[in-house]
Motif scaffolding. Structure first.
Motif, PDB file in Angstrom:
ATOM      1  N   GLY A 192       0.818  -1.202   0.000  1.00 28.86           N
ATOM      2  CA  GLY A 192       0.000   0.000   0.000  1.00 28.86           C
ATOM      3  C   GLY A 192       0.846   1.243   0.000  1.00 28.86           C
ATOM      4  N   LYS A 193       0.193   2.392   0.209  1.00 25.55           N
ATOM      5  CA  LYS A 193       0.868   3.670   0.051  1.00 25.55           C
ATOM      6  C   LYS A 193       1.901   3.951   1.131  1.00 25.55           C
ATOM      7  N   ASN A 194       1.859   3.220   2.247  1.00 33.50           N
ATOM      8  CA  ASN A 194       2.783   3.492   3.332  1.00 33.50           C
ATOM      9  C   ASN A 194       4.009   2.587   3.323  1.00 33.50           C
ATOM     10  N   SER A 195       4.141   1.732   2.330  1.00 30.48           N
ATOM     11  CA  SER A 195       5.310   0.867   2.272  1.00 30.48           C
ATOM     12  C   SER A 195       6.515   1.668   1.801  1.00 30.48           C
ATOM     13  N   ALA A 196       7.701   1.189   2.147  1.00 30.91           N
ATOM     14  CA  ALA A 196       8.945   1.859   1.768  1.00 30.91           C
ATOM     15  C   ALA A 196       9.958   0.806   1.365  1.00 30.91           C
ATOM     16  N   ALA A 197       9.826   0.306   0.147  1.00 36.89           N
ATOM     17  CA  ALA A 197      10.685  -0.788  -0.304  1.00 36.89           C
ATOM     18  C   ALA A 197      12.139  -0.347  -0.418  1.00 36.89           C
ATOM     19  N   ARG A 198      12.359   0.948  -0.628  1.00 34.90           N
ATOM     20  CA  ARG A 198      13.725   1.456  -0.762  1.00 34.90           C
ATOM     21  C   ARG A 198      13.939   2.586   0.234  1.00 34.90           C
ATOM     22  N   PHE A 199      15.061   2.540   0.946  1.00 34.78           N
ATOM     23  CA  PHE A 199      15.372   3.583   1.912  1.00 34.78           C
ATOM     24  C   PHE A 199      15.850   4.837   1.184  1.00 34.78           C
ATOM     25  N   ASN A 200      15.300   5.980   1.553  1.00 32.52           N
ATOM     26  CA  ASN A 200      15.647   7.254   0.928  1.00 32.52           C
ATOM     27  C   ASN A 200      16.117   8.230   1.994  1.00 32.52           C
ATOM     28  N   PRO A 201      17.431   8.371   2.213  1.00 35.32           N
ATOM     29  CA  PRO A 201      17.913   9.260   3.280  1.00 35.32           C
ATOM     30  C   PRO A 201      17.541  10.711   3.063  1.00 35.32           C
TER      31      PRO A 201
END
Length: 494
Positions: A272-281
């Motif tokens: 869904g919209k709250n997932s973060a498959a990639r870390f973005n500093p």
């Protein structure tokens, strides 16, 4: 250009005097100033990092943090609550519980964008009826889907609500002859979330803080209650210069739990919209920038109170409506019972009432705020409020018999999950997963389900019993049958 405050100097000078002797205005009505942020991770505040282990305080790396001297100064002179939770960790239901002392499903605002019931009496209405000047600036989110919808018709006790807008996370505001306006516009002249040309006069945090200071100056000679509701650090993660590059060179790593997202319970699974498959500093550097901008403006507000000699007369509250996971468990934003989503800052300074440096570890929720504030002011709680009066904890009264349990729930009239929380344990029951028990002392990252450990049998049974008592007190149909079965099983079979 607004200064970048390292410390609110005038405020601290006044504070030194107030610590030296009790306030001479102890019998006068106390002002109330509430500063509420939106989607604020508690670890970004220095005063909260001091309560945590090094691993928990610096989840994004030992050098990855933002200093918050102004907010920390409020904690030093008052109380810091270490286990304070959003009663429902989504904007609308959490705010409804905060203003009313009722659980969200008893307010009308049980999920986002649902309007609060018109017959509800908030703590602001109590104070307005008692002669307080009341006002509000910033995001409200309790009047339905209107966006931005300036100055909602229903004021709920906030007489001056010219600068209250119902929804949105706007970054640029203007004050025009026709009233407030979102400054950034798209090609169709519709309001936009873009920062645009915002500066220290028009960026949302600065602009709203200025409205608060205007109100304080205007009403300095009478009791007032003002609520400043800042839309940051909620996304979009953007902020004006110089805060947009202030942390750009900071080395930021993903939290330890980020790589273990695939092991999340079903109620918090990636998707869904709250997932973060990639870390973005870069998102974190901008989040830190928003927090620092907030703190600098808090410093100016505190200096304004000191300049007007109102510090000792004013109860100051700093809090948020819910947290932000900020990549923990592979997630962004909020909506689940994980600590970074549901645990929020709650800092209260009340000279002459709350001893400086007070720390409250007992579990509390936003539903407890209104009864507590009114009690500190010597007033009765409102009809329909069921939240607890935590003022004995804040004022360090001796022999306080306190029930160290807070109950939080998902949004909606029929919640899909509940969590029963103490200072150490968190029992989560969900329609999509077997029950989970987190031991926050031995597992602060919330990675292990400890419900099957023999030593936890009694605490599981106790917490399940508390949830059973709570749900039985609600309207028929409130509890999903699957959750009722889980509760009954835990209470009777362990």
């Amino acid at each position: 250009m607004k200064p970048c405050y390292l410390v609110p100097v005038a405020f601290l000078l006044t504070l030194a005097g107030s610590l030296a002797s009790p306030s001479s205005q102890a019998d006068e009505p106390r002002n109330v100033l509430i500063i509420q942020t939106d989607e604020h991770n508690f670890r970004t505040l220095g005063c909260y990092r001091k309560t945590l282990s090094e691993e928990q305080a610096f989840v994004w790396g030992k050098e990855a943090f933002v200093e918050t001297p102004a907010i920390d100064s409020i904690a030093r002179r008052g109380a810091l609550c270490t286990s304070f939770y959003a009663t429902s960790p989504v904007c609308t239901p959490s705010r409804a519980a905060f203003f009313t002392g009722r659980y969200p499903h008893r307010t009308g605002s049980h999920t986002n964008n649902e309007p609060m019931d018109s017959d509800i009496v908030t703590f602001a209405e109590v104070l307005r009826r008692d002669g307080y000047a009341t006002g509000y600036a910033g995001k409200w989110h309790l009047d339905g889907p209107g966006k931005p919808q300036w100055a909602p018709r229903r004021q709920f006790g906030f007489s001056d609500n010219r600068f209250m807008f119902n929804r949105g996370h706007w970054k640029n505001f203007q004050l025009t002859d026709a009233g407030p306006r979102v400054g950034s516009r798209d090609k169709n002249d519709a309001p936009s979330y873009d920062v645009g040309d915002a500066d220290d006069q028009t960026f949302a945090t600065d602009w709203l803080a200025d409205r608060a200071m205007d109100f304080i100056r205007e009403h300095a000679d009478e009791p007032f209650c003002y609520h400043l509701s800042l839309p940051d650090p909620h996304g979009p993660n953007t902020v004006r210069p110089p805060y947009d590059t202030m942390f750009a060179d900071m080395v930021i790593r993903p939290p330890m739990s980020f790589s273990m997202a695939n092991e999340n319970p079903a109620w918090a699974a990636v998707g869904g919209k709250n997932s973060a498959a990639r870390f973005n500093p870069a998102l974190m550097t901008l989040y830190f920038g928003m927090v620092r901008c907030i703190d600098d403006n808090v410093g100016q507000i505190l200096d304004t109170l000191a300049e007007l000699k109102l510090t000792d007369k004013t109860i100051i509250v700093f809090t948020s409506d819910h947290g932000d996971l900020c990549f923990e468990h592979g997630r962004l934003n909020k909506g689940n019972p994980y600590e970074a989503s549901a645990k929020i800052p709650m800092i209260i300074a009340a000279p002459g009432l709350i001893p400086a440096g007070t720390r409250v570890d007992q579990a509390l929720g936003t539903v407890d705020f209104a009864p507590t504030l009114l009690s500190l002011l010597g007033k009765q709680s409102t009809t329909g409020a069921v939240g607890r009066d935590a003022s004995p904890l804040l004022t360090a009264q001796s022999d306080v018999a306190w029930d160290d349990v807070a109950i939080i729930q998902s949004s909606g009239l029929k919640p899909s999950w509940f969590a029963v929380i103490t200072d150490r344990y968190k029992l989560v029951l969900s329609v999509s997963e077997r029950p989970w028990l987190f031991d926050l002392k031995t597992d602060p990252d919330e990675l292990k389900n400890s419900i099957d450990l023999d030593q936890n049998r009694d605490i599981v049974r106790q917490l399940a019993g508390r949830l059973r008592d709570y749900t039985q007190a609600q309207d028929a149909g409130f509890l999903n049958p699957k959750l009722k079965q889980q509760i009954d099983t835990l209470v009777s079979s362990l």
